[in-house]
Motif scaffolding. Sequence first.
Motif, PDB file in Angstrom:
ATOM      1  N   UNK A  78      10.039  38.675   5.589  1.00 46.03           N
ATOM      2  CA  UNK A  78      10.372  39.933   6.251  1.00 46.03           C
ATOM      3  C   UNK A  78      11.447  39.726   7.311  1.00 46.03           C
ATOM      4  N   UNK A  79      11.352  38.638   8.055  1.00 48.08           N
ATOM      5  CA  UNK A  79      12.361  38.347   9.083  1.00 48.08           C
ATOM      6  C   UNK A  79      13.723  38.089   8.442  1.00 48.08           C
ATOM      7  N   UNK A  80      13.736  37.368   7.328  1.00 44.65           N
ATOM      8  CA  UNK A  80      14.996  37.112   6.618  1.00 44.65           C
ATOM      9  C   UNK A  80      15.560  38.419   6.067  1.00 44.65           C
ATOM     10  N   UNK A  81      14.695  39.278   5.581  1.00 44.46           N
ATOM     11  CA  UNK A  81      15.143  40.554   5.022  1.00 44.46           C
ATOM     12  C   UNK A  81      15.749  41.453   6.088  1.00 44.46           C
ATOM     13  N   UNK A  82      15.164  41.427   7.277  1.00 38.84           N
ATOM     14  CA  UNK A  82      15.702  42.256   8.359  1.00 38.84           C
ATOM     15  C   UNK A  82      17.121  41.834   8.727  1.00 38.84           C
TER      16      UNK A  82
END
Length: 239
Positions: free
Chosen positions: A131-135
Amino acid sequence: MTRDHDFLICLLDVLGFENLFNQYGLEAIEAKYKELLAVAEQQNIGFAILQGPGGHPIVGSPDIKSAYFSDTIIFWCKYDVFRMEVLFNCMKEVICKSIEIGLPLRGSASVGQLKIEKEQNIFLGQPIISAARAESVQKWIGITLSKTFDKQPYCDGFKADCLLQYDKHLEYGWQDKVIPLAIDFPRHWRIKRKTSLTEAIQKLNKDEKYSEYYNNTIDFVKYSEENHDWWTKHPAYIK
């Protein structure tokens, strides 16, 4: 304690929080932050009724939980199609409220195994990393699904009126971080509110550093309006 299950999460950050802090000042930002956290707490839903196939009601216990630290809010619940619909619907309202409050959120939904001990502030698992990478590749206000949704069983069971295929807000190199499916919060705004979402976003566009993010969001609002019932025009649609 939560451990070794498939879980859904939504990881959200306030867009340009440092600049907003400088803009609003300590007292105002505190009031807005408390208002935003109250909205987050309202999504801790233990019981829900949804309209299922054929219009029949489905009753369940999504048991959505949330936590927050600084300008980050995380929501989670066990994974299944019912809980996914409830969580995504909740996230539509959270994004809309964040715009109204003046602390706009962006982030990602992710799925997989987690180990969470909220009381100890332990949040571990690949879904959080994903999720952090996607953000990091999103330049807007809103939520895009992370790459964790690109395989079975997670790539099935989406509600057509909940998500839109969209990638114009994504930075170069997004393909290994997200799938181009975004939660359609503008549709939710049109159904629940009478005010203009575009005008609400434009009022927040005061920082040149993030102007592109706001303009990208306005483009998505227009795209959502133009594709309100997109599935009825899809060749795979069965009446």
